[in-house]
Motif scaffolding. Structure first.
Motif, PDB file in Angstrom:
ATOM      1  N   GLN A  95       0.826  -1.197   0.000  1.00 49.85           N
ATOM      2  CA  GLN A  95       0.000   0.000   0.000  1.00 49.85           C
ATOM      3  C   GLN A  95       0.866   1.255   0.000  1.00 49.85           C
ATOM      4  N   ALA A  96       2.072   1.097  -0.555  1.00 48.71           N
ATOM      5  CA  ALA A  96       3.031   2.187  -0.506  1.00 48.71           C
ATOM      6  C   ALA A  96       2.610   3.362  -1.383  1.00 48.71           C
ATOM      7  N   VAL A  97       2.737   4.565  -0.839  1.00 46.82           N
ATOM      8  CA  VAL A  97       2.629   5.803  -1.605  1.00 46.82           C
ATOM      9  C   VAL A  97       3.902   6.572  -1.304  1.00 46.82           C
ATOM     10  N   VAL A  98       4.768   6.725  -2.295  1.00 41.38           N
ATOM     11  CA  VAL A  98       6.081   7.302  -2.044  1.00 41.38           C
ATOM     12  C   VAL A  98       6.382   8.401  -3.051  1.00 41.38           C
ATOM     13  N   ALA A  99       7.295   9.282  -2.638  1.00 34.77           N
ATOM     14  CA  ALA A  99       7.814  10.265  -3.577  1.00 34.77           C
ATOM     15  C   ALA A  99       8.725   9.539  -4.555  1.00 34.77           C
ATOM     16  N   ALA A 100       8.542   9.822  -5.846  1.00 37.24           N
ATOM     17  CA  ALA A 100       9.249   9.060  -6.873  1.00 37.24           C
ATOM     18  C   ALA A 100      10.760   9.212  -6.785  1.00 37.24           C
ATOM     19  N   LYS A 101      11.266  10.316  -6.233  1.00 40.90           N
ATOM     20  CA  LYS A 101      12.708  10.502  -6.153  1.00 40.90           C
ATOM     21  C   LYS A 101      13.364   9.450  -5.267  1.00 40.90           C
ATOM     22  N   GLU A 102      12.570   8.807  -4.393  1.00 42.14           N
ATOM     23  CA  GLU A 102      13.101   7.739  -3.557  1.00 42.14           C
ATOM     24  C   GLU A 102      13.319   6.467  -4.363  1.00 42.14           C
ATOM     25  N   ILE A 103      12.695   6.379  -5.540  1.00 41.64           N
ATOM     26  CA  ILE A 103      12.823   5.208  -6.393  1.00 41.64           C
ATOM     27  C   ILE A 103      13.930   5.407  -7.425  1.00 41.64           C
ATOM     28  N   HIS A 104      13.934   6.578  -8.096  1.00 42.45           N
ATOM     29  CA  HIS A 104      14.935   6.855  -9.133  1.00 42.45           C
ATOM     30  C   HIS A 104      14.973   8.365  -9.368  1.00 42.45           C
ATOM     31  N   PRO A 105      16.170   8.970  -9.524  1.00 40.79           N
ATOM     32  CA  PRO A 105      16.262  10.429  -9.722  1.00 40.79           C
ATOM     33  C   PRO A 105      15.460  10.933 -10.919  1.00 40.79           C
ATOM     34  N   ALA A 106      15.379  10.124 -11.986  1.00 37.18           N
ATOM     35  CA  ALA A 106      14.664  10.554 -13.186  1.00 37.18           C
ATOM     36  C   ALA A 106      13.159  10.648 -12.971  1.00 37.18           C
ATOM     37  N   LEU A 107      12.652  10.066 -11.880  1.00 35.43           N
ATOM     38  CA  LEU A 107      11.218  10.095 -11.591  1.00 35.43           C
ATOM     39  C   LEU A 107      10.859  11.180 -10.584  1.00 35.43           C
ATOM     40  N   GLU A 108      11.836  11.993 -10.200  1.00 38.60           N
ATOM     41  CA  GLU A 108      11.577  13.048  -9.222  1.00 38.60           C
ATOM     42  C   GLU A 108      10.506  14.006  -9.732  1.00 38.60           C
ATOM     43  N   GLY A 109       9.627  14.388  -8.817  1.00 31.91           N
ATOM     44  CA  GLY A 109       8.555  15.299  -9.181  1.00 31.91           C
ATOM     45  C   GLY A 109       7.207  14.634  -9.312  1.00 31.91           C
ATOM     46  N   ALA A 110       7.161  13.321  -9.044  1.00 35.83           N
ATOM     47  CA  ALA A 110       5.893  12.591  -9.119  1.00 35.83           C
ATOM     48  C   ALA A 110       5.674  11.827  -7.821  1.00 35.83           C
ATOM     49  N   THR A 111       4.428  11.488  -7.575  1.00 36.16           N
ATOM     50  CA  THR A 111       4.078  10.603  -6.462  1.00 36.16           C
ATOM     51  C   THR A 111       3.658   9.262  -7.043  1.00 36.16           C
ATOM     52  N   LEU A 112       4.151   8.191  -6.449  1.00 36.52           N
ATOM     53  CA  LEU A 112       3.867   6.842  -6.931  1.00 36.52           C
ATOM     54  C   LEU A 112       2.972   6.114  -5.950  1.00 36.52           C
ATOM     55  N   SER A 113       2.029   5.357  -6.461  1.00 35.42           N
ATOM     56  CA  SER A 113       1.181   4.527  -5.609  1.00 35.42           C
ATOM     57  C   SER A 113       0.762   3.286  -6.383  1.00 35.42           C
ATOM     58  N   ASN A 114       0.422   2.254  -5.661  1.00 36.68           N
ATOM     59  CA  ASN A 114      -0.044   1.025  -6.300  1.00 36.68           C
ATOM     60  C   ASN A 114      -1.454   1.232  -6.860  1.00 36.68           C
ATOM     61  N   GLY A 115      -1.692   0.677  -8.041  1.00 34.00           N
ATOM     62  CA  GLY A 115      -3.009   0.831  -8.643  1.00 34.00           C
ATOM     63  C   GLY A 115      -3.168  -0.072  -9.844  1.00 34.00           C
ATOM     64  N   ALA A 116      -4.107   0.279 -10.728  1.00 33.46           N
ATOM     65  CA  ALA A 116      -4.385  -0.559 -11.895  1.00 33.46           C
ATOM     66  C   ALA A 116      -4.873   0.307 -13.039  1.00 33.46           C
ATOM     67  N   THR A 117      -4.730  -0.227 -14.248  1.00 27.66           N
ATOM     68  CA  THR A 117      -5.223   0.446 -15.439  1.00 27.66           C
ATOM     69  C   THR A 117      -6.715   0.188 -15.605  1.00 27.66           C
ATOM     70  N   LYS A 118      -7.326   0.853 -16.570  1.00 31.76           N
ATOM     71  CA  LYS A 118      -8.738   0.613 -16.861  1.00 31.76           C
ATOM     72  C   LYS A 118      -8.970  -0.805 -17.343  1.00 31.76           C
ATOM     73  N   GLN A 119      -7.921  -1.381 -17.942  1.00 29.28           N
ATOM     74  CA  GLN A 119      -8.036  -2.755 -18.438  1.00 29.28           C
ATOM     75  C   GLN A 119      -7.785  -3.790 -17.347  1.00 29.28           C
ATOM     76  N   GLY A 120      -7.426  -3.332 -16.136  1.00 30.37           N
ATOM     77  CA  GLY A 120      -7.225  -4.251 -15.020  1.00 30.37           C
ATOM     78  C   GLY A 120      -5.784  -4.656 -14.772  1.00 30.37           C
ATOM     79  N   ASP A 121      -4.833  -4.130 -15.568  1.00 25.55           N
ATOM     80  CA  ASP A 121      -3.418  -4.454 -15.334  1.00 25.55           C
ATOM     81  C   ASP A 121      -2.919  -3.705 -14.111  1.00 25.55           C
ATOM     82  N   THR A 122      -2.331  -4.427 -13.167  1.00 25.91           N
ATOM     83  CA  THR A 122      -1.796  -3.777 -11.974  1.00 25.91           C
ATOM     84  C   THR A 122      -0.455  -3.129 -12.279  1.00 25.91           C
ATOM     85  N   GLY A 123      -0.154  -2.044 -11.583  1.00 26.13           N
ATOM     86  CA  GLY A 123       1.095  -1.340 -11.812  1.00 26.13           C
ATOM     87  C   GLY A 123       1.271  -0.196 -10.831  1.00 26.13           C
TER      88      GLY A 123
END
Length: 454
Positions: free
Chosen positions: A362-390
């Motif tokens: 259930q992690a919601v993290v600042a993207a910079k903690e994952i990779h410098p190139a992702l800084e400026g976004a917030t990441l959370s677990n979820g799914a697409t409209k088609q049901g693919d998790t990501g």
């Protein structure tokens, strides 16, 4: 010839045959006979242990997807991806860990994508198995079979293993059921092999070959100390370097699957690295092993427990930690909400802290903690409209590194370099392992696209 790490995929067309082992009349002692005319033997222990080791046969269809180049879609139209399906069969090994409930443990890669799983017992019976759950990152799967006249292998405390302890590997290499090999524990806490997301392996020189996947590594007392999972050697052959998942790690993951139907990983909330001689000298440390904490995430379990940047984590629940990877694997195998005690070294002083682990699923993290190139976004677990998790992108900051590579609010990252990812922790693992140019597979509404990190 270069050595490479090989999964023990058990795709073998050799017909299975049972290798019988002569048994001593005395099964009271682990491996010595009371007959003065006989030499010491492992047979009495094996007589009790081998009925718990099973052969696993699988059938299924492997689906591969390949993105269609934009040029071809422009001229010929059609879908974004080409999908191919190929039937497969395979063999592997498994271990009965609960005779009353019919629980069998094996490797995830043995049963992954299998539509039909058959378990063959030592008495020749063939029974259908149901997969209760699996964890690809740790390569563990739990099956259930009819609990009729089964024999289970008792579990050992793998944290008590020492280098030099004698162990026996039991499995079905090349389809040869009930094959037994012996050796010693060569090393503990092995990681950095790029075999899986979480690595904390027992290394052994007991001969392990293709088809041993999911088989047992047992002590001379006939107790399960590990699940055989991989080998290190040229062309996938045995060279005396095999790896097993510790029984304690396996049990923690299996308990979560039984309770929740899935693995709910614990999350500490730190970034760091191994302690080595260079870091020890630079930081004036009096230790050469452990996990160095470089950053503590805000409002994380680590921050709440009092862990600070610059701390060295030396042990978990009194068991020494050799590396950051070992700590990471042990934390991830413990369930969310687990209470642990960590030993720290802070400015030359040793102390203990109590931590309640967060929930990585259930992690919601600042993207910079994952990779410098992702800084400026917030990441959370979820799914697409088609049901693919990501991993869902939100709260994107304009002109940030994440925006510059092309990410938008609402995007769902579903893969890294063609490797499927389901959640934030899997994204972190994949990016940690990736080298050079990184291609993110992204779903944006009904469209699929790739974004490149250089």
């Amino acid at each position: 010839m270069n050595k490479v790490v090989n999964r023990l995929f058990a795709m073998c067309l050799i017909m299975t045959s049972v290798v019988t082992v002569p048994m001593s009349a005395n099964a009271a002692l682990p491996f010595f006979s009371d007959d003065k005319n006989e030499v010491p033997s492992l047979a009495p222990m094996l007589e009790k242990a081998t009925p718990a080791i099973v052969t696993i046969s699988v059938e299924g269809t492997q689906v591969s997807r390949q993105r269609v180049p934009e040029m071809f879609k422009h001229f010929f139209g059609g879908p974004d991806e080409q999908v191919q399906e190929r039937p497969f069969k395979g063999l592997g090994s498994g271990v009965i860990i609960d005779a009353e409930k019919g629980y069998v443990v094996t490797n995830n890669h043995v049963v992954d994508n299998a539509s039909e799983i058959t378990v063959t017992l030592t008495d020749g019976r063939e029974v259908k198995a149901k997969k209760l759950g699996a964890d690809a990152q740790s390569d563990i799967a739990l099956l259930k079979i009819d609990p009729d006249k089964l024999v289970a292998l008792p579990l050992a405390d793998s944290d008590k293993l020492r280098v030099g302890d004698f162990v026996v590997a039991i499995g079905n290499p090349f389809g040869l059921s009930q094959t037994v090999t012996s050796g010693i524990v060569s090393a503990l806490g092995r990681s950095g092999l790029n075999i899986g997301g979480y690595e904390n392996f027992i290394q052994t020189d007991a001969a392990i070959n293709r088809g041993n996947s999911g088989g047992a590594l047992v002590s001379l007392r006939g107790e399960l100390v590990g699940i055989n999972t991989a080998i290190f050697g040229p062309n996938g052959g045995n060279v005396g370097i095999g790896f097993a998942i510790p029984s304690n790690m396996m049990k923690s993951l299996v308990d979560q699957i039984i309770e929740f139907g899935e693995v709910r990983r614990g999350l500490l909330g730190i970034l760091g690295q191994d302690v080595d001689s260079g870091l020890a000298e630079a930081m004036n440390l009096d230790v050469s092993k452990g996990a160095f904490v470089s950053e503590v995430s805000a409002d994380s379990a680590a921050e709440k427990g009092g862990i600070q940047a610059g701390d060295i984590i030396t042990d978990i629940n009194g068991i020494a930690v050799v590396s950051f990877q070992e700590l990471r694997a042990k934390i991830a195998s413990k369930g969310a909400g687990s209470k642990i005690k960590l030993g720290l070294l802070r400015k030359g002083k040793r102390l203990k802290v109590d931590v309640v682990l967060g929930d990585a699923t259930q992690a919601v993290v600042a993207a910079k903690e994952i990779h410098p190139a992702l800084e400026g976004a917030t990441l959370s677990n979820g799914a697409t409209k088609q049901g693919d998790t990501g991993v869902v992108i939100s709260d994107l900051v304009a002109r940030s590194p994440a925006a510059m590579i092309g990410l938008q609010d609402g995007d769902v990252i579903i893969g890294v370099n063609r490797q499927k990812i389901d959640n934030v922790i899997a994204l972190r693992n994949s990016l940690d392992e990736a080298k050079g140019v990184i291609a993110l597979s992204v779903k944006r509404g009904n469209s699929s696209l790739y974004l490149v990190i250089r």
